[in-house]
Enzyme design. Structure first.
Site, PDB file in Angstrom:
ATOM      1  N   THR A  77       0.854  -1.197   0.000  1.00 49.15           N
ATOM      2  CA  THR A  77       0.000   0.000   0.000  1.00 49.15           C
ATOM      3  C   THR A  77       0.885   1.240   0.000  1.00 49.15           C
ATOM      4  O   THR A  77       1.579   1.513   0.994  1.00 49.15           O
ATOM      5  CB  THR A  77      -0.915   0.028   1.236  1.00 49.15           C
ATOM      6  OG1 THR A  77      -1.668  -1.179   1.282  1.00 49.15           O
ATOM      7  CG2 THR A  77      -1.863   1.222   1.166  1.00 49.15           C
TER       8      THR A  77
ATOM      9  N   LYS B 277      -7.135   1.873  -2.946  1.00 50.68           N
ATOM     10  CA  LYS B 277      -6.743   1.260  -1.666  1.00 50.68           C
ATOM     11  C   LYS B 277      -6.740   2.310  -0.542  1.00 50.68           C
ATOM     12  O   LYS B 277      -7.183   2.048   0.584  1.00 50.68           O
ATOM     13  CB  LYS B 277      -5.356   0.614  -1.828  1.00 50.68           C
ATOM     14  CG  LYS B 277      -4.737   0.098  -0.559  1.00 50.68           C
ATOM     15  CD  LYS B 277      -5.559  -1.021   0.055  1.00 50.68           C
ATOM     16  CE  LYS B 277      -4.976  -1.452   1.386  1.00 50.68           C
ATOM     17  NZ  LYS B 277      -5.899  -2.292   2.153  1.00 50.68           N
TER      18      LYS B 277
HETATM   19  N1  LIG Z   1      -1.266  -6.521   7.460  1.00 50.72           N
HETATM   20  C1  LIG Z   1      -2.368  -6.262   6.784  1.00 50.72           C
HETATM   21  O1  LIG Z   1      -3.483  -6.578   7.222  1.00 50.72           O
HETATM   22  C2  LIG Z   1      -2.326  -5.579   5.458  1.00 50.72           C
HETATM   23  C3  LIG Z   1      -1.226  -4.874   5.028  1.00 50.72           C
HETATM   24  N2  LIG Z   1      -1.251  -4.260   3.798  1.00 50.72           N
HETATM   25  C4  LIG Z   1      -0.095  -3.524   3.315  1.00 50.72           C
HETATM   26  O2  LIG Z   1       0.851  -4.504   2.906  1.00 50.72           O
HETATM   27  C5  LIG Z   1       2.179  -4.055   3.167  1.00 50.72           C
HETATM   28  C6  LIG Z   1       2.881  -5.047   4.083  1.00 50.72           C
HETATM   29  O3  LIG Z   1       2.133  -5.151   5.269  1.00 50.72           O
HETATM   30  P1  LIG Z   1       2.527  -6.194   6.429  1.00 50.72           P
HETATM   31  O4  LIG Z   1       2.940  -7.465   5.832  1.00 50.72           O
HETATM   32  O5  LIG Z   1       1.420  -6.143   7.382  1.00 50.72           O
HETATM   33  O6  LIG Z   1       3.779  -5.435   7.041  1.00 50.72           O
HETATM   34  P2  LIG Z   1       4.983  -5.981   7.947  1.00 50.72           P
HETATM   35  O7  LIG Z   1       5.400  -4.816   8.753  1.00 50.72           O
HETATM   36  O8  LIG Z   1       4.605  -7.231   8.631  1.00 50.72           O
HETATM   37  O9  LIG Z   1       6.103  -6.327   6.862  1.00 50.72           O
HETATM   38  C7  LIG Z   1       6.775  -5.304   6.183  1.00 50.72           C
HETATM   39  C8  LIG Z   1       7.766  -5.883   5.194  1.00 50.72           C
HETATM   40  O10 LIG Z   1       8.447  -4.803   4.547  1.00 50.72           O
HETATM   41  C9  LIG Z   1       9.872  -5.028   4.694  1.00 50.72           C
HETATM   42  N3  LIG Z   1      10.588  -3.756   4.716  1.00 50.72           N
HETATM   43  C10 LIG Z   1      10.360  -2.693   5.512  1.00 50.72           C
HETATM   44  N4  LIG Z   1      11.218  -1.688   5.224  1.00 50.72           N
HETATM   45  C11 LIG Z   1      12.019  -2.144   4.235  1.00 50.72           C
HETATM   46  C12 LIG Z   1      13.093  -1.569   3.486  1.00 50.72           C
HETATM   47  N5  LIG Z   1      13.520  -0.319   3.703  1.00 50.72           N
HETATM   48  N6  LIG Z   1      13.666  -2.325   2.539  1.00 50.72           N
HETATM   49  C13 LIG Z   1      13.244  -3.576   2.298  1.00 50.72           C
HETATM   50  N7  LIG Z   1      12.227  -4.183   2.959  1.00 50.72           N
HETATM   51  C14 LIG Z   1      11.618  -3.457   3.905  1.00 50.72           C
HETATM   52  C15 LIG Z   1      10.008  -5.796   5.982  1.00 50.72           C
HETATM   53  O11 LIG Z   1      11.278  -6.430   6.038  1.00 50.72           O
HETATM   54  P3  LIG Z   1      11.928  -6.848   7.454  1.00 50.72           P
HETATM   55  O12 LIG Z   1      11.347  -8.185   7.783  1.00 50.72           O
HETATM   56  O13 LIG Z   1      13.388  -6.884   7.195  1.00 50.72           O
HETATM   57  O14 LIG Z   1      11.536  -5.783   8.447  1.00 50.72           O
HETATM   58  C16 LIG Z   1       8.844  -6.773   5.829  1.00 50.72           C
HETATM   59  O15 LIG Z   1       9.161  -7.804   4.942  1.00 50.72           O
HETATM   60  C17 LIG Z   1       2.030  -2.645   3.757  1.00 50.72           C
HETATM   61  O16 LIG Z   1       2.111  -1.715   2.709  1.00 50.72           O
HETATM   62  C18 LIG Z   1       0.616  -2.663   4.334  1.00 50.72           C
HETATM   63  O17 LIG Z   1       0.056  -1.369   4.427  1.00 50.72           O
HETATM   64  C19 LIG Z   1      -2.319  -4.374   2.956  1.00 50.72           C
HETATM   65  C20 LIG Z   1      -3.414  -5.082   3.333  1.00 50.72           C
HETATM   66  C21 LIG Z   1      -3.521  -5.697   4.616  1.00 50.72           C
HETATM   67  O1  LIG Z   2      -4.530  -2.550   4.523  1.00 48.69           O
HETATM   68  C1  LIG Z   2      -5.048  -3.323   5.326  1.00 48.69           C
HETATM   69  C2  LIG Z   2      -6.434  -3.696   5.201  1.00 48.69           C
HETATM   70  C3  LIG Z   2      -6.895  -4.595   6.279  1.00 48.69           C
HETATM   71  C4  LIG Z   2      -8.265  -5.128   5.912  1.00 48.69           C
HETATM   72  O2  LIG Z   2      -8.763  -4.894   4.799  1.00 48.69           O
HETATM   73  O3  LIG Z   2      -8.832  -5.822   6.774  1.00 48.69           O
END
Ligand SMILES: NC(=O)C1=CN([C@@H]2O[C@H](COP(=O)(O)OP(=O)(O)OC[C@H]3O[C@@H](n4cnc5c(N)ncnc54)[C@H](OP(=O)(O)O)[C@@H]3O)[C@@H](O)[C@H]2O)C=CC1
Ligand SMILES: O=CCCC(=O)O
Length: 284
Positions: free
Chosen positions: A94, A169
């Site tokens: 996102t 989104k």
């Molecule tokens: N969780 C949810 O319910 C949802 C999340 N999203 C979106 O999806 C994306 C991921 O979310 P989520 O999985 O929850 O997040 P997390 O915080 O669990 O994971 C983030 C990921 O990004 C990596 N990362 C962060 N900074 C860097 C960098 N500078 N360079 C390379 N890798 C990096 C992290 O690596 P490392 O392990 O090394 O920290 C990790 O793999 C976000 O944009 C979020 O808004 C969308 C829908 C639902």
């Molecule tokens: O970006 C996160 C969305 C979480 C959800 O749709 O429940």
């Protein structure tokens, strides 16, 4: 066919395991490389850098925390751009439209195909392949990626030019973040005014504003339990980016602005890594 996957956080881990379960060959990379170990147990291969993954795979999916991460993985040394010629890249993180367009233009200039494809739905829908995919970019590449989208999601939308997926989104998450704050205030008001908040959940569920989020988060919020499915720091990032989109389009958003302040307060209290429902704690 080999698919690459960059970013094994809450969402990326669930999504890549899901692809493996459905017979895709997947090569993964994560900034903290040790997080790849669990994926190897599920049958994944590991690439040492984003560039190495892109080189090996027909197309590569990314699921990264925020615009800074999305840009770093593409533009930094050993990043996606170095090997993208003739390959495809799908950013499902996102981010704002500006970030997505910047990535798209750089990838196209190097001879790659690009889609943005942020998702609606959280950890459990990611595990169950029930996400809603909001794709935009190269239509022919979208058609090529549909078999993967069909595994990851219950429905995919193709929204046209790059930026439209990001905007859709952000609008959805702006509504969700505002709703979460109203819900939290309602639970607190019920309790403080002498009502049973569990009964409020039942009443809400039977009326016109019944929804999946209240049903899922209400019971855990009443137990002060905030195991992260959608980290609060990411919800606040989405409010911030949605407010900037409102700014650009001269849309007044006082409700979203107030919700953003509540999420900022929660972050300042050290709650950023908890679930976004932990904004409830700011009312205590
Ligand atoms: N969780 C949810 O319910 C949802 C999340 N999203 C979106 O999806 C994306 C991921 O979310 P989520 O999985 O929850 O997040 P997390 O915080 O669990 O994971 C983030 C990921 O990004 C990596 N990362 C962060 N900074 C860097 C960098 N500078 N360079 C390379 N890798 C990096 C992290 O690596 P490392 O392990 O090394 O920290 C990790 O793999 C976000 O944009 C979020 O808004 C969308 C829908 C639902
Ligand atoms: O970006 C996160 C969305 C979480 C959800 O749709 O429940």
């Amino acid at each position: 066919m080999e698919i690459g996957f960059l970013g094994l956080g809450i969402m990326g881990k669930a999504m890549s395991i899901n692809l493996l379960r459905h017979g895709f060959k997947v090569t993964v990379w994560n900034r903290t490389l040790s997080k790849c170990d669990e994926l190897v147990e599920h049958g994944a291969s590991v690439g040492e850098t984003p560039a190495a993954v892109v080189k090996k795979c027909k197309y590569t999916i990314a699921m990264l925390s925020d615009p800074a991460a999305a840009l770093a993985v593409v533009f930094d040394k050993d990043g996606v751009l170095e090997q993208i010629n003739g390959k495809g890249y799908i950013d499902m993180s996102t981010v704002d439209a500006e970030t997505s367009i910047k990535i798209s233009e750089a990838i196209k200039a190097k001879g790659g195909d690009f889609l943005e494809a942020p998702v609606s739905g959280s950890k459990k829908p990611a595990e169950d392949g029930q996400l809603v995919i909001l794709a935009a970019g190269d239509k022919a590449f979208y058609d090529e990626a549909l078999p993967a989208f069909d595994v990851l999601g219950k429905k995919s939308f193709f929204l046209g030019e790059v930026g439209n997926g990001a905007k859709m989104k952000l609008v959805v998450n702006m509504v969700m973040g505002s709703m979460m704050n109203a819900f939290s205030e309602g639970l607190t008001l019920a309790e403080r005014s002498g009502l049973n908040p569990s009964t409020l959940l039942d009443v809400l569920d039977l009326g016109a504003i019944s929804n999946g989020m209240f049903k899922l988060k209400g019971p855990t919020m009443l137990k002060n339990s905030y195991a992260p499915a959608f980290p609060l720091k990411h919800q606040q990032k989405d409010m911030r980016l949605a407010l900037a989109l409102g700014d650009e389009n001269a849309v007044p958003m006082p409700v979203a602005a107030a919700a953003n302040e509540a999420f900022k307060k929660a972050r300042s209290l050290g709650l950023g890594d908890l679930d976004f429902s932990a904004v409830h704690e700011t009312l205590k």
